[in-house]
Write a protein that holds these residues in place. Structure first.
Motif, PDB file in Angstrom:
ATOM      1  N   ARG A 151       0.869  -1.193   0.000  1.00 50.31           N
ATOM      2  CA  ARG A 151       0.000   0.000   0.000  1.00 50.31           C
ATOM      3  C   ARG A 151       0.899   1.235   0.000  1.00 50.31           C
ATOM      4  NH1 ARG A 151      -5.567  -0.813   1.450  1.00 50.31           N
ATOM      5  NH2 ARG A 151      -6.064  -2.643   0.175  1.00 50.31           N
ATOM      6  N   PHE A 152       0.550   2.214  -0.842  1.00 50.91           N
ATOM      7  CA  PHE A 152       1.388   3.409  -0.970  1.00 50.91           C
ATOM      8  C   PHE A 152       1.194   4.329   0.235  1.00 50.91           C
ATOM      9  CE2 PHE A 152       2.727   7.544  -2.493  1.00 50.91           C
ATOM     10  CZ  PHE A 152       3.873   7.241  -3.228  1.00 50.91           C
ATOM     11  N   VAL A 153       2.283   4.720   0.849  1.00 47.99           N
ATOM     12  CA  VAL A 153       2.206   5.638   1.999  1.00 47.99           C
ATOM     13  C   VAL A 153       2.834   6.975   1.607  1.00 47.99           C
ATOM     14  CG1 VAL A 153       2.898   5.999   4.398  1.00 47.99           C
ATOM     15  CG2 VAL A 153       2.427   3.680   3.572  1.00 47.99           C
ATOM     16  N   GLU A 154       2.020   8.040   1.627  1.00 47.72           N
ATOM     17  CA  GLU A 154       2.531   9.374   1.279  1.00 47.72           C
ATOM     18  C   GLU A 154       3.706   9.724   2.195  1.00 47.72           C
ATOM     19  OE1 GLU A 154       1.796  11.232  -1.199  1.00 47.72           O
ATOM     20  OE2 GLU A 154       0.059  10.108  -1.912  1.00 47.72           O
ATOM     21  N   GLY A 155       4.727  10.336   1.608  1.00 47.09           N
ATOM     22  CA  GLY A 155       5.835  10.802   2.435  1.00 47.09           C
ATOM     23  C   GLY A 155       6.849   9.703   2.733  1.00 47.09           C
ATOM     24  N   LYS A 156       6.415   8.431   2.699  1.00 47.45           N
ATOM     25  CA  LYS A 156       7.370   7.345   2.961  1.00 47.45           C
ATOM     26  C   LYS A 156       7.876   6.768   1.631  1.00 47.45           C
ATOM     27  CE  LYS A 156       7.635   2.607   4.603  1.00 47.45           C
ATOM     28  NZ  LYS A 156       6.800   1.443   4.878  1.00 47.45           N
ATOM     29  N   PRO A 172       8.586   6.845  -2.525  1.00 50.85           N
ATOM     30  CA  PRO A 172       8.862   7.818  -3.599  1.00 50.85           C
ATOM     31  C   PRO A 172       7.697   7.859  -4.604  1.00 50.85           C
ATOM     32  CG  PRO A 172      10.312   5.895  -3.799  1.00 50.85           C
ATOM     33  CD  PRO A 172       9.554   5.732  -2.532  1.00 50.85           C
ATOM     34  N   PRO A 173       7.282   9.072  -5.022  1.00 54.70           N
ATOM     35  CA  PRO A 173       6.116   9.205  -5.910  1.00 54.70           C
ATOM     36  C   PRO A 173       6.236   8.412  -7.220  1.00 54.70           C
ATOM     37  CG  PRO A 173       7.277  11.318  -5.626  1.00 54.70           C
ATOM     38  CD  PRO A 173       7.831  10.375  -4.637  1.00 54.70           C
ATOM     39  N   GLU A 174       7.472   8.243  -7.745  1.00 56.25           N
ATOM     40  CA  GLU A 174       7.584   7.532  -9.044  1.00 56.25           C
ATOM     41  C   GLU A 174       7.250   6.050  -8.904  1.00 56.25           C
ATOM     42  OE1 GLU A 174      11.809   7.677  -7.362  1.00 56.25           O
ATOM     43  OE2 GLU A 174      10.075   9.013  -7.490  1.00 56.25           O
ATOM     44  N   LYS A 175       7.120   5.556  -7.692  1.00 54.54           N
ATOM     45  CA  LYS A 175       6.788   4.139  -7.496  1.00 54.54           C
ATOM     46  C   LYS A 175       5.272   3.943  -7.334  1.00 54.54           C
ATOM     47  CE  LYS A 175      11.019   2.432  -7.192  1.00 54.54           C
ATOM     48  NZ  LYS A 175      11.486   1.639  -8.323  1.00 54.54           N
ATOM     49  N   LEU A 176       4.502   5.042  -7.495  1.00 59.16           N
ATOM     50  CA  LEU A 176       3.052   4.946  -7.276  1.00 59.16           C
ATOM     51  C   LEU A 176       2.370   4.258  -8.456  1.00 59.16           C
ATOM     52  CD1 LEU A 176       0.442   5.720  -5.764  1.00 59.16           C
ATOM     53  CD2 LEU A 176       0.510   7.913  -6.928  1.00 59.16           C
ATOM     54  N   LEU A 177       1.461   3.318  -8.150  1.00 63.30           N
ATOM     55  CA  LEU A 177       0.692   2.628  -9.175  1.00 63.30           C
ATOM     56  C   LEU A 177      -0.750   2.597  -8.679  1.00 63.30           C
ATOM     57  CD1 LEU A 177       0.640   0.536 -11.680  1.00 63.30           C
ATOM     58  CD2 LEU A 177       0.740  -1.206  -9.906  1.00 63.30           C
ATOM     59  N   ILE A 178      -1.681   3.111  -9.506  1.00 63.82           N
ATOM     60  CA  ILE A 178      -3.080   3.102  -9.058  1.00 63.82           C
ATOM     61  C   ILE A 178      -3.815   2.016  -9.827  1.00 63.82           C
ATOM     62  CG2 ILE A 178      -5.209   4.453  -8.873  1.00 63.82           C
ATOM     63  CD1 ILE A 178      -3.456   6.940  -8.585  1.00 63.82           C
ATOM     64  N   ARG A 207      -4.117   2.685  -4.183  1.00 60.62           N
ATOM     65  CA  ARG A 207      -2.773   3.221  -4.464  1.00 60.62           C
ATOM     66  C   ARG A 207      -1.714   2.239  -3.959  1.00 60.62           C
ATOM     67  NH1 ARG A 207      -2.949   8.855  -5.120  1.00 60.62           N
ATOM     68  NH2 ARG A 207      -1.070   9.241  -3.890  1.00 60.62           N
ATOM     69  N   TRP A 208      -0.915   1.740  -4.910  1.00 58.48           N
ATOM     70  CA  TRP A 208       0.123   0.769  -4.556  1.00 58.48           C
ATOM     71  C   TRP A 208       1.517   1.351  -4.777  1.00 58.48           C
ATOM     72  CZ3 TRP A 208      -1.504  -3.623  -2.342  1.00 58.48           C
ATOM     73  CH2 TRP A 208      -2.814  -4.062  -2.597  1.00 58.48           C
TER      74      TRP A 208
END
Length: 633
Positions: free
Chosen positions: A503-508, A510-516, A521-522
């Motif tokens: 699960r994607f955690v904001e601030g922890k 990196p944004p380029e690793k975000l996959l929706i 948000r993963w």
């Protein structure tokens, strides 16, 4: 598993046969499970070299022009040598080929080896032929002894490999053994891969005082005064061994040798340095009394610093004198004569000693002298005169005369690397309180190496050489096959893990690793660590993870395994992280009426000499077929 269950398995095998498949020489030894204190070393081989007395045979293999197995060892060498040069160029002769498994970065089942005549053959075939040869020799000897045919199924096989080999090379060895018919993928327990310095360590535990030479002692060793321990003490020890050669049986007492009484429980360590033909690898162990179990304290390290390095320096010297172009041509055009020249060098190499004053003569084969004259138009003698290589002269008997200094110079680069590597290991914080350093392996017979190690480390620990040093690993491997659980704790050489989605955690993250995906948000490429480099792992300890198929209909789950030399890895995309294998779960044949969210529990074992995995379908508690593969991925 508890030990009782293990004993039941052990009873199935009547005998343990260990094969020490070395870079320069190989051999086997065995012990019957009913009398584990007797280790029998294989029968004497036909052939043999001047100046090289040993129970092992050269690791050389000869295939016919049709690529069928012809012979192994001295027989292969002598037959190849006696072939007419026009004929010999069609035969495929291989030597020192084991190093290829260490030096090939991306080893696969398709990796090739190059024969002396330049032709290529699949490495797997050569290794399988060699192992099959040993299998047949050993079974024949066992059958002769038993007076009836000995079945392969009654044998537990042990094959030794350097500890610094990576997983693919170990798996490659296992595949070659399957191809040679020693064991099958369905019955993998019949074959154990043993690590060379570990085997040596197991044997060293059993040593009694009269079975070793202590280079550091000021007291007489074996009744000889210390002044002559290194040089003559060694010859006398060899004499003693040779007198006992008639009996090829070594008795191993079921106790820990006296020397260990000096070790403080829990704090003292010892290092085993296994120096062979191709690699030198070392391991740091601690012994746990009273049972004498071993615990590894620092991951096995080492490198390609075997005695082959000395041969390579000799070759460089020849290139300097006669020209690289000539040596390259000579090797291809007269491969058998080249082999001859290296055999002549080998026996002189063994005569090198720190205090030697008289020169060493190396006979040049006639075809070398002859071919050189054709190639260059002047004599070998002329080449030596104008080469300005100080220490090498031409003697009137048609030999190269090397001063002892010239010979010692050939050893220097290799010995320096070994000493340097050992210093680095001694400087590691985990490596304190080292009481003993055992020098084992074929290269340990070299007085030059003995002296270098003694003068560099003699003040820090006692440097000890088992008497029959070339057979130490072989005998230890038999002991390991009789009781593989003797090494209780190992260190993982690398960090292993898999790539997962979290699960994607904001601030922890990196944004380029975000996959929706479907509104969730993963974070991709997360490295899920199973085990860290140099982490200690107990035998039988497992790492457990659960995996769920992405779609209910999915029948195969393939998970990529990644490795790194670094400890703290967060993402599989970081530098130094390599994909090194796959974990494959086969869900076919499992009950389809299970709930649609299936969970497969995977247990991986890292405490053994090889990495193993098992998997269970949680809903049905049935085991799922699982394969862990470091070669074909």
């Amino acid at each position: 598993k508890d030990s009782d269950a293990d004993d039941a398995v052990e009873q199935l095998f009547l005998v343990v046969v260990a094969i020490d498949f070395g870079t320069t020489s190989s051999g086997y030894a065995y012990s019957f499970t009913k009398e584990p204190e007797c280790i029998h070393v294989m029968r004497r081989w036909e052939g043999g070299d001047p100046g090289v007395s040993n129970q092992k045979t050269p690791t050389t293999i000869l295939l016919t022009p049709e690529r069928k197995f012809h012979s192994f060892g001295y027989a292969a060498r002598d037959f190849y040598h006696d072939l007419d040069p026009n004929e010999s160029k069609h035969w495929l002769y291989f030597e020192k080929f084991k190093m290829k498994l260490h030096t090939t970065g991306n080893l696969t089942m398709e990796t090739d080896l190059t024969a002396a005549n330049g032709k290529k053959v699949k490495a797997l075939e050569i290794f399988a032929y060699a192992l099959q040869f040993f299998k047949e020799q050993a079974l024949k000897e066992l059958s002769d002894q038993a007076g009836s045919d000995f079945e392969n199924s009654e044998v537990r096989w042990v094959i030794t490999v350097p500890a610094i080999w990576k997983q693919p090379a170990k798996q490659f060895m296992r595949q070659a053994a399957y191809k040679a018919g020693m064991a099958t993928p369905e019955n993998p327990e019949q074959l154990i891969i043993a690590l060379e310095p570990e085997a040596a360590s197991i044997y060293c535990r059993k040593l009694r005082l009269h079975q070793m030479i202590d280079l550091s002692s000021r007291a007489p060793v074996n009744g000889y005064s210390p002044a002559d321990t290194v040089g003559t003490g060694f010859t006398q020890a060899k004499e003693h061994v040779r007198r006992n050669r008639q009996s090829r049986t070594f008795l191993v007492e079921n106790v820990i040798g006296e020397i260990w009484s000096e070790l403080e429980e829990g704090s003292d360590r010892y290092i085993v340095v296994d120096s062979g033909g191709g690699t030198v690898d070392m391991t740091v162990h601690q012994i746990r009394l009273p049972e004498g179990h071993l615990k590894e304290l620092y991951k096995a390290t080492g490198g390609p610093y075997g005695s082959l390095g000395v041969d390579y320096e000799f070759e460089k010297l020849l290139c300097k004198i006669f020209g690289e172009d000539f040596i390259e041509q000579f090797k291809i055009k007269r491969p058998a004569a080249w082999v001859d020249l290296m055999i002549a060098f080998e026996s002189r190499k063994r005569a090198a000693a720190p205090d030697r004053t008289n020169p060493l003569n190396i006979t040049l084969p006639f075809s070398f002298i002859d071919y050189y004259k054709k190639f260059r138009g002047h004599s070998v003698e002329h080449a030596l005169r104008k080469s300005n290589v100080d220490f090498v002269k031409w003697s009137s008997q048609g030999m190269l005369r090397m001063s002892p200094d010239a010979m010692n110079a050939l050893f220097k680069p290799t010995i320096d690397q070994i000493v340097q590597h050992l210093s680095d290991v001694f400087d590691k914080p985990e490596v304190t309180n080292v009481k003993f350093l055992f020098l084992v392996g074929g290269f340990a017979e070299s007085p030059l190496l003995q002296q270098a190690v003694q003068s560099a480390f003699g003040s820090r620990c006692r440097v000890i050489i088992p008497q029959d040093v070339g057979l130490t690993i072989l005998k230890g491997a038999v002991l390991f096959g009789l009781d593989p659980a003797v090494i209780k704790v190992r260190r993982s050489p690398l960090t292993y893990g898999v790539g997962v989605l979290n699960r994607f955690v904001e601030g922890k993250h990196p944004p380029e690793k975000l996959l929706i995906k479907d509104g969730t948000r993963w974070c991709t490429d997360v490295f899920d660590k199973f085990i860290s480099a140099d982490q200690s792992v107990a035998l039988g300890e497992t790492v457990t993870r659960s995996y769920t198929p992405a779609k209910p209909s999915q029948l195969v789950i393939v998970i990529n395994i990644y490795s790194s030399e670094q400890d703290n890895v967060s993402f599989i995309t970081e530098s130094g992280v390599k994909k090194c294998g796959t974990l494959r779960l086969d869900l076919t044949g499992t009950d389809a009426s299970v709930p649609n969210r299936r969970e497969i529990k995977t247990l991986m074992q890292f405490g053994d000499t090889e990495i193993k995995a098992i998997a269970i379908d949680v809903a049905t508690s049935k085991s799922v077929k699982v394969g862990i593969d470091f070669l074909n991925y």
